[in-house]
Scaffold this motif. Structure first.
Motif, mmCIF file in Angstrom:
data_model
loop_
_atom_site.group_PDB
_atom_site.id
_atom_site.type_symbol
_atom_site.label_atom_id
_atom_site.label_comp_id
_atom_site.label_asym_id
_atom_site.label_seq_id
_atom_site.Cartn_x
_atom_site.Cartn_y
_atom_site.Cartn_z
ATOM 1 N N ARG A 6 74.136 108.010 92.254
ATOM 2 C CA ARG A 6 74.749 108.601 90.993
ATOM 3 C C ARG A 6 73.433 109.712 90.523
ATOM 4 N NH1 ARG A 6 79.435 109.309 90.731
ATOM 5 N NH2 ARG A 6 79.108 109.926 88.706
ATOM 6 N N ARG A 7 72.259 109.541 90.895
ATOM 7 C CA ARG A 7 71.023 110.218 90.515
ATOM 8 C C ARG A 7 70.382 110.955 91.408
ATOM 9 N NH1 ARG A 7 70.168 108.519 85.226
ATOM 10 N NH2 ARG A 7 67.952 109.119 85.256
ATOM 11 N N ILE A 8 70.568 112.041 91.455
ATOM 12 C CA ILE A 8 70.384 112.887 92.730
ATOM 13 C C ILE A 8 69.046 113.798 92.681
ATOM 14 C CG2 ILE A 8 71.277 114.449 94.729
ATOM 15 C CD1 ILE A 8 72.777 112.107 94.195
ATOM 16 N N VAL A 9 68.207 113.936 93.546
ATOM 17 C CA VAL A 9 67.135 115.036 93.693
ATOM 18 C C VAL A 9 67.521 115.947 94.897
ATOM 19 C CG1 VAL A 9 64.499 115.582 94.191
ATOM 20 C CG2 VAL A 9 65.041 113.786 92.986
ATOM 21 N N PHE A 47 62.604 109.416 86.820
ATOM 22 C CA PHE A 47 63.959 109.289 86.558
ATOM 23 C C PHE A 47 64.960 108.394 87.310
ATOM 24 C CE2 PHE A 47 62.427 113.562 85.534
ATOM 25 C CZ PHE A 47 63.178 113.925 84.189
ATOM 26 N N GLN A 48 64.104 107.791 88.356
ATOM 27 C CA GLN A 48 64.494 106.419 89.043
ATOM 28 C C GLN A 48 65.770 107.054 89.870
ATOM 29 O OE1 GLN A 48 65.253 103.264 85.947
ATOM 30 N NE2 GLN A 48 63.848 102.260 87.274
ATOM 31 N N LEU A 60 62.057 107.613 95.209
ATOM 32 C CA LEU A 60 63.095 107.039 95.224
ATOM 33 C C LEU A 60 63.066 105.534 94.460
ATOM 34 C CD1 LEU A 60 64.887 107.839 98.801
ATOM 35 C CD2 LEU A 60 65.783 108.500 96.441
ATOM 36 N N ALA A 61 64.168 105.252 93.906
ATOM 37 C CA ALA A 61 64.218 103.892 93.535
ATOM 38 C C ALA A 61 64.429 103.034 94.622
ATOM 39 C CB ALA A 61 65.364 103.493 92.519
ATOM 40 N N PRO A 62 64.045 101.717 94.751
ATOM 41 C CA PRO A 62 64.510 100.831 96.110
ATOM 42 C C PRO A 62 65.848 100.720 96.055
ATOM 43 C CG PRO A 62 62.839 99.677 94.300
ATOM 44 C CD PRO A 62 63.343 100.935 93.772
#
Length: 240
Positions: free
Chosen positions: A39-42, A102-103, A130-132
């Motif tokens: 849901r949270r993209i780089v 921003f996780q 990146l978040a785990p």
């Protein structure tokens, strides 16, 4: 077919706008990538946003490119999107490292890593933000034997074997979740351009014919039967 270089110099803005007309090809890429997105993209090496539009159904998109003109064009292309944040920086910068706040759960890096002098360092930098449990989604040019004048003029340092991708994953402490070939007919087209015709650039006519007539049946076939070779490698590397 390529998107954007991480340092913004492989394609002019005009080149990227021309390539945006390959609508079927980008739709094919989108279907392949979407199954792997969080849901949270780089988006690393977003260029003028040829692929960014396919990400805008997510909660957050951090579009990253080192070339300010590309970012300006992208912002003009997708105005008023509260979930889209554009960042001018390279992956080895402190500003990129700061995106960890921003996780993000996914880094998308399509036809970009081959332009970096140190692809292991770039992969590690993406993993670090990146978040785990997050993932890096890669599309890479395949087979060093296909390397030719077009690669050189596009600023490619390399083309990849599957073993190269596995090594990148190990060095970055990532688990290889997916590794498969993409675009089998493109293998032959690239070989002809590189080895027989010695072309210096991609032909607009070739791109147009490929996109209009070949992509739809190829995409359907490869969805049902992953090919044993291809112009590109599609990989998903997962962070523990």
């Amino acid at each position: 077919m390529e998107t954007a270089r991480v340092d913004g110099t492989a394609y002019t803005v005009e080149d990227q706008v021309r390539m945006s007309r390959a609508e079927n090809y980008f739709a094919w890429q989108s279907r392949l990538v979407h199954a792997e997105l969080g849901r949270r993209i780089v988006e690393v090496g977003c260029g003028v946003g040829n692929f960014t539009g396919a990400l805008l159904d997510r909660d957050l998109v951090l579009a990253v490119d080192v070339e300010p003109r590309c970012i300006e064009r992208l912002q003009d292309r997708y105005p008023g999107r509260p979930n889209l944040h554009c960042v001018v920086c390279d992956v080895d910068s402190s500003r990129f490292r700061g995106l960890a706040r921003f996780q993000p759960d996914t880094c998308v890096c399509l036809n970009v890593l081959e332009h970096t002098p140190d692809d292991a360092a770039a992969t590690g930098a993406m993993a670090a933000v990146l978040a785990p449990g997050g993932a890096i989604v890669l599309l890479l040019p395949a087979f060093p034997s296909l390397y030719g004048p077009i690669d050189r003029n596009l600023g490619h340092y390399r083309r990849y074997r599957k073993a190269d991708v596995r090594r990148l994953a190990v060095r970055a402490g990532l688990r290889l979740r997916t590794l498969r070939y993409f675009n089998a007919p493109g293998f032959f087209g690239w070989w002809i351009n590189a080895r027989l015709l010695r072309r210096q650039a991609q032909s607009e006519g070739q791109i147009r014919v490929f996109d209009r007539y070949l992509v739809p049946p190829i995409a359907a076939l490869e969805r049902a039967l992953p090919p044993p070779f291809g112009q590109s490698l599609f990989a998903v590397l997962e962070k523990p």
